[in-house]
Design a protein around this motif. Structure first.
Motif, PDB file in Angstrom:
ATOM      1  N   MET A   1      40.282  66.402  26.590  1.00  0.00           N
ATOM      2  CA  MET A   1      40.563  67.177  27.800  1.00  0.00           C
ATOM      3  C   MET A   1      39.385  68.082  28.152  1.00  0.00           C
ATOM      4  N   ARG A   5      37.053  67.998  31.477  1.00  0.00           N
ATOM      5  CA  ARG A   5      36.857  69.181  32.308  1.00  0.00           C
ATOM      6  C   ARG A   5      35.384  69.465  32.536  1.00  0.00           C
ATOM      7  N   ASP A  57      46.678  62.936  32.004  1.00  0.00           N
ATOM      8  CA  ASP A  57      47.970  63.425  32.488  1.00  0.00           C
ATOM      9  C   ASP A  57      48.987  63.513  31.350  1.00  0.00           C
ATOM     10  N   GLU A  60      48.182  66.445  29.040  1.00  0.00           N
ATOM     11  CA  GLU A  60      48.550  67.724  29.649  1.00  0.00           C
ATOM     12  C   GLU A  60      50.047  67.989  29.479  1.00  0.00           C
ATOM     13  N   GLU A  64      51.826  71.010  27.344  1.00  0.00           N
ATOM     14  CA  GLU A  64      52.823  71.862  27.986  1.00  0.00           C
ATOM     15  C   GLU A  64      54.107  71.910  27.164  1.00  0.00           C
TER      16      GLU A  64
END
Length: 306
Positions: A1, A5, A57, A60, A64
């Motif tokens: 990730m 980024r 996705d 993420e 979460e």
């Protein structure tokens, strides 16, 4: 990730505190695990492939969920605490305990299921109940940790003006020929009382049998018979003179209010707090001051000590 980024192995490595070769190795392992290429280069720029975008996705969502789980667990977000007990205790002993518990754990729903002692023990053993509070002889079971809170006094009650009222140190034989207003057959202290009367050769008659303590007290107050009930259940009626206590006792009728737990039950902070409140309500001294430092059997072994 982080690589996605920054769009750079070098910048991601700097931000994460890794050497670039370690970041590269991790990405290669991911690509090998999923069998796809996650990044592609366009000159000096790195971009996610379509497979990489899908995986990003998913990751993420995973993070979460992980953050949410930490939030829930750290706040002890147990939605309910299942307690098995009997009518006399849930009516006359537990309400103040529940009130104090709610002050500390306002979001936990106390689900209380009144039953009889044997069924409560079975529900605790099966995991259907988190904790049980019973009135019985000392429980001995390989799967159950029984914690004695106090001996619960049982009293023989009658209507005011009963012929035995005021007589001192009555023997069980004084109950010969009495009508007995009984609790339900599954009641442990009823069974012990009737066996004792039978062993003493005392004849008695059961004209009424109720699962409701209030019904028993009302019938006794109207002179329909005597009753055997926990003192906590008749304390107000005795004080107000609506019932009278007959001076009858016997060492074999010794019953104890106890907490019952499965020996493998994990004691989270809510259960620990409930145990401490039960001890305080019973007037029993808990030897340890901080529930946060206690784990499993350590809690049980320390609070049992007198």
């Amino acid at each position: 990730m982080e690589v996605a980024r920054c769009q750079s192995f070098t910048k991601a490595a700097e931000n994460l505190g890794y050497v670039q070769s370690s970041v590269t190795a991790h990405i290669q392992k991911l690509e090998s695990e999923y069998g796809v290429t996650l990044f592609e280069r366009f000159g000096r720029t790195m971009r996610l492939t379509s497979a990489g975008e899908n995986l990003l996705d998913t990751f993420e969502q995973i993070l979460e969920l992980y953050d949410n789980s930490k939030h829930l667990i750290s706040r002890q977000a147990r939605s309910h605490l299942d307690i098995g007990t009997i009518e006399s205790l849930v009516s006359f002993f537990l309400p103040p305990v529940f009130h104090r518990f709610r002050l500390t754990f306002p979001n936990i729903n106390l689900q209380v299921s009144p039953s009889h002692d044997h069924q409560v023990i079975q529900q605790v053993k099966s995991g259907a109940m988190d904790i049980g509070v019973i009135l019985d002889r000392i429980v001995c079971d390989d799967d159950i940790q029984a914690i004695t809170l106090r001996q619960e006094e049982l009293v023989v009650v009658a209507c005011p003006g009963h012929p035995l009222q005021g007589r001192k140190q009555l023997s069980l034989n004084a109950l010969h020929g009495e009508s007995y207003i009984a609790t339900e057959q599954s009641c442990t202290y009823r069974g012990a009382f009737e066996r004792l009367l039978g062993n003493q050769g005392v004849d008695y008659t059961i004209h009424h049998e109720f699962g409701s303590l209030e019904a028993i007290k009302q019938c006794v107050s109207y002179g329909l018979g005597i009753g055997l009930l926990p003192r906590i259940a008749v304390a107000r009626e005795l004080l107000e003179g609506r019932l009278v206590e007959l001076d009858i006792s016997h060492p074999e009728i010794a019953f104890y209010t106890q907490i019952v737990l499965h020996k493998k039950k994990w004691l989270d902070p809510a259960i620990r707090h409930m145990i401490e409140l039960l001890y305080e309500a019973a007037g029993t001294q808990v030897k340890t001051a901080s529930p946060s430092s206690l784990e499993g059997d350590t809690l049980l072994s320390e609070i049992i000590q007198k």
